[in-house]
Design a protein around this motif. Structure first.
Motif, PDB file in Angstrom:
ATOM      1  N   GLU A 149       0.833  -1.211   0.000  1.00 22.76           N
ATOM      2  CA  GLU A 149       0.000   0.000   0.000  1.00 22.76           C
ATOM      3  C   GLU A 149       0.863   1.255   0.000  1.00 22.76           C
ATOM      4  OE1 GLU A 149      -3.276   2.362   2.756  1.00 22.76           O
ATOM      5  OE2 GLU A 149      -2.716   0.302   3.279  1.00 22.76           O
ATOM      6  N   TYR A 153       0.439   2.971  -3.428  1.00 18.20           N
ATOM      7  CA  TYR A 153      -0.515   4.083  -3.354  1.00 18.20           C
ATOM      8  C   TYR A 153       0.035   5.295  -2.615  1.00 18.20           C
ATOM      9  CZ  TYR A 153      -3.939   0.512  -4.668  1.00 18.20           C
ATOM     10  OH  TYR A 153      -4.623  -0.494  -5.309  1.00 18.20           O
ATOM     11  N   SER A 187       2.752   2.295  -8.905  1.00 14.71           N
ATOM     12  CA  SER A 187       1.524   1.504  -8.995  1.00 14.71           C
ATOM     13  C   SER A 187       1.781   0.055  -9.379  1.00 14.71           C
ATOM     14  CB  SER A 187       0.567   2.139 -10.009  1.00 14.71           C
ATOM     15  OG  SER A 187       1.172   2.220 -11.289  1.00 14.71           O
TER      16      SER A 187
END
Length: 224
Positions: A149, A153, A187
């Motif tokens: 994550e 992100y 990503s």
């Protein structure tokens, strides 16, 4: 029954993901947010404990020839209960994990513990084994989720931490705490190939650490 030894095995020396390499399908598929990691870890741990206890209690009346089928039926019962509870009380988690909740039925970790521990030992050791293996699975999954994550992100606590209206804990729908500026994160890490690479690095680190610990222990034995 040695809780400390079983806890060490579940967390490190016999970790279901990093050492036994079991249950990797769900680990790779859902490990993109902290919300998913904690949710899946808790679900698998509850099923592990419940299945181990019931199988251990029934081990003397389950015929050996049909034990695998019996294990699957017992595991499926617990998974069904977990699935229905999630749909009723935590629908966001149910939607996020999707088909991977029903697929806990065929999770190799649960079937392996049923075969190697619950079918051979009493209720107490089976309960502790399920708990320790579940904790090891959950911690590994949570670490993988945090790394993917953050790198993918640029956030922490996705699905759990909402900072849009002050700091609060929610169950689904939160963006988490943004750490990296938007557009900076890679990503690729959130894609399947990124999951394989990240998990591979974690497995390599675990193997290196275990080898180093074994070499250190061997040197101590030589000096005695």
């Amino acid at each position: 029954m040695n809780f400390g030894k079983q806890f060490k095995e579940g967390l490190l020396t016999n970790n279901p993901v990093l050492v036994q390499l079991l249950g990797l399908c769900s680990v790779l598929a859902i490990s993109t947010s902290l919300f998913n990691g904690i949710g899946m870890g808790v679900c698998v741990t509850l099923v592990l404990i419940g299945a181990n206890v019931v199988i251990s209690a029934l081990r003397k009346v389950i015929p050996d020839k049909i034990r695998i089928a019996a294990f699957i039926v017992i595991i499926a019962g617990f998974v069904t209960v977990i699935d229905l509870l999630l749909k009723a009380y935590v629908p966001a988690l149910s939607n996020s994990l999707g088909v991977f909740i029903p697929l806990i039925v065929v999770n190799c970790i649960i079937l392996a513990r049923a075969e190697s521990v619950a079918y051979k030992q009493g209720i107490g050791p089976s309960f502790i084994d399920g708990l320790c293996q579940g904790i090891g699975y959950t911690i590994t999954l949570v670490i993988l989720c945090i790394v993917r994550e953050f790198l993918g992100y640029g956030t922490f606590g996705g699905g759990l931490i909402d900072v849009s209206n002050g700091f609060r804990i929610v169950l689904g729908g939160a963006d988490g705490i943004r750490i990296l500026p938007e557009g900076v994160a890679a990503s690729l890490v959130t894609m399947p190939c990124g999951g394989f690479i990240t998990l591979g690095i974690m497995i390599a680190v675990m193997n290196w650490a275990m080898k180093k610990a074994a070499d250190k222990s061997a040197k101590k034995e030589e000096t005695k």
